[in-house]
Design a protein around this motif. Structure first.
Motif, PDB file in Angstrom:
ATOM      1  N   ASP A 201      21.765  88.363  84.836  1.00 20.63           N
ATOM      2  CA  ASP A 201      20.409  88.043  85.350  1.00 20.63           C
ATOM      3  C   ASP A 201      20.184  89.524  85.027  1.00 20.63           C
ATOM      4  O   ASP A 201      20.774  90.720  85.366  1.00 20.63           O
ATOM      5  CB  ASP A 201      20.245  86.987  85.798  1.00 20.63           C
ATOM      6  CG  ASP A 201      20.450  86.321  85.526  1.00 20.63           C
ATOM      7  OD1 ASP A 201      21.200  85.611  84.924  1.00 20.63           O
ATOM      8  OD2 ASP A 201      20.429  85.340  87.020  1.00 20.63           O
ATOM      9  N   ASN A 202      19.179  89.633  84.433  1.00 22.07           N
ATOM     10  CA  ASN A 202      18.087  90.724  83.624  1.00 22.07           C
ATOM     11  C   ASN A 202      17.819  91.420  85.480  1.00 22.07           C
ATOM     12  O   ASN A 202      18.090  92.348  85.637  1.00 22.07           O
ATOM     13  CB  ASN A 202      17.216  90.994  83.103  1.00 22.07           C
ATOM     14  CG  ASN A 202      15.671  90.044  83.493  1.00 22.07           C
ATOM     15  OD1 ASN A 202      16.475  88.723  84.802  1.00 22.07           O
ATOM     16  ND2 ASN A 202      14.821  90.193  83.113  1.00 22.07           N
ATOM     17  N   GLY A 203      17.559  91.132  86.100  1.00 26.63           N
ATOM     18  CA  GLY A 203      17.197  91.800  87.412  1.00 26.63           C
ATOM     19  C   GLY A 203      18.291  92.281  88.785  1.00 26.63           C
ATOM     20  O   GLY A 203      17.877  93.475  88.580  1.00 26.63           O
ATOM     21  N   PHE A 263      10.370  95.174  92.711  1.00 24.54           N
ATOM     22  CA  PHE A 263      10.267  95.360  91.737  1.00 24.54           C
ATOM     23  C   PHE A 263       9.463  96.464  90.807  1.00 24.54           C
ATOM     24  O   PHE A 263       9.517  96.903  89.767  1.00 24.54           O
ATOM     25  CB  PHE A 263      10.890  94.538  90.544  1.00 24.54           C
ATOM     26  CG  PHE A 263      11.929  93.196  91.269  1.00 24.54           C
ATOM     27  CD1 PHE A 263      12.629  93.335  91.547  1.00 24.54           C
ATOM     28  CD2 PHE A 263      10.959  91.512  92.325  1.00 24.54           C
ATOM     29  CE1 PHE A 263      13.403  92.499  91.007  1.00 24.54           C
ATOM     30  CE2 PHE A 263      12.136  91.288  92.581  1.00 24.54           C
ATOM     31  CZ  PHE A 263      13.175  91.677  92.024  1.00 24.54           C
ATOM     32  N   GLY A 264       7.954  96.849  91.527  1.00 20.54           N
ATOM     33  CA  GLY A 264       7.135  97.527  91.104  1.00 20.54           C
ATOM     34  C   GLY A 264       7.710  98.753  91.114  1.00 20.54           C
ATOM     35  O   GLY A 264       7.312  99.722  90.086  1.00 20.54           O
ATOM     36  N   PHE A 269      11.984  98.344  83.868  1.00 22.09           N
ATOM     37  CA  PHE A 269      11.431  96.251  84.642  1.00 22.09           C
ATOM     38  C   PHE A 269      10.174  96.473  84.635  1.00 22.09           C
ATOM     39  O   PHE A 269       9.828  97.004  85.688  1.00 22.09           O
ATOM     40  CB  PHE A 269      12.416  96.191  85.949  1.00 22.09           C
ATOM     41  CG  PHE A 269      12.380  94.713  86.090  1.00 22.09           C
ATOM     42  CD1 PHE A 269      13.156  93.863  85.138  1.00 22.09           C
ATOM     43  CD2 PHE A 269      11.962  94.189  87.215  1.00 22.09           C
ATOM     44  CE1 PHE A 269      13.748  92.365  86.182  1.00 22.09           C
ATOM     45  CE2 PHE A 269      11.591  92.707  87.227  1.00 22.09           C
ATOM     46  CZ  PHE A 269      12.469  91.978  86.754  1.00 22.09           C
ATOM     47  N   ASN A 270       9.963  95.420  84.133  1.00 23.52           N
ATOM     48  CA  ASN A 270       8.195  94.768  83.772  1.00 23.52           C
ATOM     49  C   ASN A 270       8.164  94.286  85.390  1.00 23.52           C
ATOM     50  O   ASN A 270       7.866  92.681  84.280  1.00 23.52           O
ATOM     51  CB  ASN A 270       7.660  94.408  82.666  1.00 23.52           C
ATOM     52  CG  ASN A 270       6.424  94.106  82.074  1.00 23.52           C
ATOM     53  OD1 ASN A 270       5.154  94.334  83.324  1.00 23.52           O
ATOM     54  ND2 ASN A 270       5.913  93.953  80.923  1.00 23.52           N
ATOM     55  N   TYR A 271       7.520  94.369  85.554  1.00 20.39           N
ATOM     56  CA  TYR A 271       6.948  93.489  86.865  1.00 20.39           C
ATOM     57  C   TYR A 271       6.171  92.845  86.742  1.00 20.39           C
ATOM     58  O   TYR A 271       6.122  91.582  87.534  1.00 20.39           O
ATOM     59  CB  TYR A 271       7.569  94.331  88.535  1.00 20.39           C
ATOM     60  CG  TYR A 271       6.084  94.554  89.153  1.00 20.39           C
ATOM     61  CD1 TYR A 271       4.918  94.255  89.523  1.00 20.39           C
ATOM     62  CD2 TYR A 271       5.866  96.230  88.960  1.00 20.39           C
ATOM     63  CE1 TYR A 271       4.105  94.791  90.245  1.00 20.39           C
ATOM     64  CE2 TYR A 271       4.758  97.123  88.669  1.00 20.39           C
ATOM     65  CZ  TYR A 271       4.353  95.883  89.544  1.00 20.39           C
ATOM     66  OH  TYR A 271       2.747  97.037  90.183  1.00 20.39           O
ATOM     67  N   GLU A 273       5.562  90.929  85.006  1.00 18.38           N
ATOM     68  CA  GLU A 273       6.056  89.333  84.193  1.00 18.38           C
ATOM     69  C   GLU A 273       5.924  88.371  85.351  1.00 18.38           C
ATOM     70  O   GLU A 273       5.845  87.395  85.114  1.00 18.38           O
ATOM     71  CB  GLU A 273       6.541  89.843  83.085  1.00 18.38           C
ATOM     72  CG  GLU A 273       6.576  90.310  81.483  1.00 18.38           C
ATOM     73  CD  GLU A 273       7.452  90.308  80.847  1.00 18.38           C
ATOM     74  OE1 GLU A 273       8.115  90.557  81.118  1.00 18.38           O
ATOM     75  OE2 GLU A 273       7.730  91.294  79.431  1.00 18.38           O
ATOM     76  N   LEU A 274       6.164  89.092  85.839  1.00 20.58           N
ATOM     77  CA  LEU A 274       6.962  87.735  87.494  1.00 20.58           C
ATOM     78  C   LEU A 274       5.755  87.423  88.469  1.00 20.58           C
ATOM     79  O   LEU A 274       5.789  86.848  89.678  1.00 20.58           O
ATOM     80  CB  LEU A 274       7.911  88.298  87.466  1.00 20.58           C
ATOM     81  CG  LEU A 274       9.568  89.288  87.288  1.00 20.58           C
ATOM     82  CD1 LEU A 274       9.970  90.047  88.057  1.00 20.58           C
ATOM     83  CD2 LEU A 274      10.092  87.917  87.007  1.00 20.58           C
ATOM     84  N   GLU A 275       4.498  88.324  88.452  1.00 18.59           N
ATOM     85  CA  GLU A 275       3.391  88.019  89.299  1.00 18.59           C
ATOM     86  C   GLU A 275       2.766  86.813  89.185  1.00 18.59           C
ATOM     87  O   GLU A 275       2.753  86.050  87.628  1.00 18.59           O
ATOM     88  CB  GLU A 275       2.489  89.030  89.248  1.00 18.59           C
ATOM     89  CG  GLU A 275       2.616  90.259  89.704  1.00 18.59           C
ATOM     90  CD  GLU A 275       2.030  91.112  90.270  1.00 18.59           C
ATOM     91  OE1 GLU A 275       1.667  92.475  90.451  1.00 18.59           O
ATOM     92  OE2 GLU A 275       1.089  91.484  89.216  1.00 18.59           O
ATOM     93  N   ARG A 276       2.900  85.797  89.916  1.00 23.30           N
ATOM     94  CA  ARG A 276       2.047  84.621  89.684  1.00 23.30           C
ATOM     95  C   ARG A 276       0.428  84.832  90.832  1.00 23.30           C
ATOM     96  O   ARG A 276       0.622  84.826  91.983  1.00 23.30           O
ATOM     97  CB  ARG A 276       3.204  83.250  90.208  1.00 23.30           C
ATOM     98  CG  ARG A 276       4.424  83.511  89.352  1.00 23.30           C
ATOM     99  CD  ARG A 276       5.166  82.220  90.059  1.00 23.30           C
ATOM    100  NE  ARG A 276       5.990  82.956  89.745  1.00 23.30           N
ATOM    101  CZ  ARG A 276       7.352  81.425  89.537  1.00 23.30           C
ATOM    102  NH1 ARG A 276       7.600  80.360  90.465  1.00 23.30           N
ATOM    103  NH2 ARG A 276       8.561  81.589  88.690  1.00 23.30           N
TER     104      ARG A 276
END
Length: 276
Positions: A201-203, A263-264, A269-271, A273-276
């Motif tokens: 996985d990318n992370g 991840f910031g 890495f575009n963190y 996109e993970l925020e909710r």
């Protein structure tokens, strides 16, 4: 006659032992893990210790640190209260489900993708992290994406027990896949030239790239890999509490704070996109 009596006695003893073991297994399956954890004020989590950003052993204090570890700590507090304790046991992709099934851990939070096959043997929470499979290659590599691996003579490195191995067989069927026991061994093999790319996985791969400047993540993502917390079958109240905790973390900003923390500052890495 005496021999027959001994044989009958031994047979009866074995039958009683089997019944006893069967009963023990059944009682283990019927245990309410949530209630037991509330009674002990502790949840035992299976986490990885070889995966930077998610779970990595810090040799300075012998503590496992990462996004999954922090998520487990926060989920524990939401379920048990501020005095609740999170206990951690190291797992690998290969050992995590057996350890859960044996009762060594209460839950798995270890970069574990929710899949239909796994859902037959464990119950998952809702996704708490949406990853995607990618590739790690040396900086000078000509490999740009997974299609470049789909040719004879290519070797792709993966980890035993990870669904990324099965995915690469589907996306690059002509490539040879070499499975290693953990990510540390897989990365060592990549450095030794035993394969042209390492896939997971990318992370996880971005974590490797941070530690190893001579390598880069390429090709974007070619699968969707939603991570879930896994618990034993029959523990639906526990799953509901985990889902509730994750939802509360997202609502009050805890979740986004952890995303930014881990991840910031990861290059490429575009963190957001993970925020909710």
């Amino acid at each position: 006659m005496r021999r027959r009596f001994k044989l009958a006695t031994l047979t009866a003893a074995l039958c009683l032992l089997l019944v006893s073991l069967s009963g023990c297994g059944q009682s283990l399956a019927q245990k309410d893990i949530l209630q037991l954890d509330r009674h002990s004020n502790e949840i035992t989590w299976g986490v990885k210790a070889d995966t930077k950003l998610f779970g990595l052993m810090d040799v300075r204090d012998n503590q496992i640190k990462g996004f999954d570890v922090d998520m487990a700590k926060h989920i524990t507090k939401h379920i048990l209260g501020t005095k609740g304790q999170a206990k951690f046991i190291q797992v690998t992709s290969q050992s995590r489900i057996p350890l859960l099934k044996n009762g060594n851990i209460d839950a798995i939070i270890a970069t574990m993708t929710i899949t239909p096959e796994r859902a037959k043997i464990v119950d998952f929470s809702n996704s708490y992290f949406d990853a995607g499979q990618s590739l790690l290659v040396p900086n000078g590599s000509d490999i740009k994406n997974v299609r470049d691996l789909n040719k004879p003579g290519m070797t792709v490195l993966g980890v035993v027990g990870a669904n990324s191995v099965q995915n690469i067989k589907k996306y690059a069927p002509k490539a040879r896949v070499l499975e290693l026991q953990d990510y540390a061994q897989a990365l060592t093999s990549l450095k030794a030239g035993q394969g042209q790319a390492l896939t997971t996985d990318n992370g996880i791969l971005y974590g490797m790239a941070v530690q190893n400047p001579g390598f880069k993540v390429v090709g974007g993502t070619f699968t969707k890999e939603p991570y879930g917390v896994a618990v034993n079958k029959g523990q639906r109240p526990f799953v509901r509490e985990i889902n509730k905790a994750i939802k509360e973390m997202q609502a009050d900003g805890e979740y986004n704070a952890l995303i930014k923390k881990w991840f910031g500052n990861v290059p490429g890495f575009n963190y957001k996109e993970l925020e909710r």
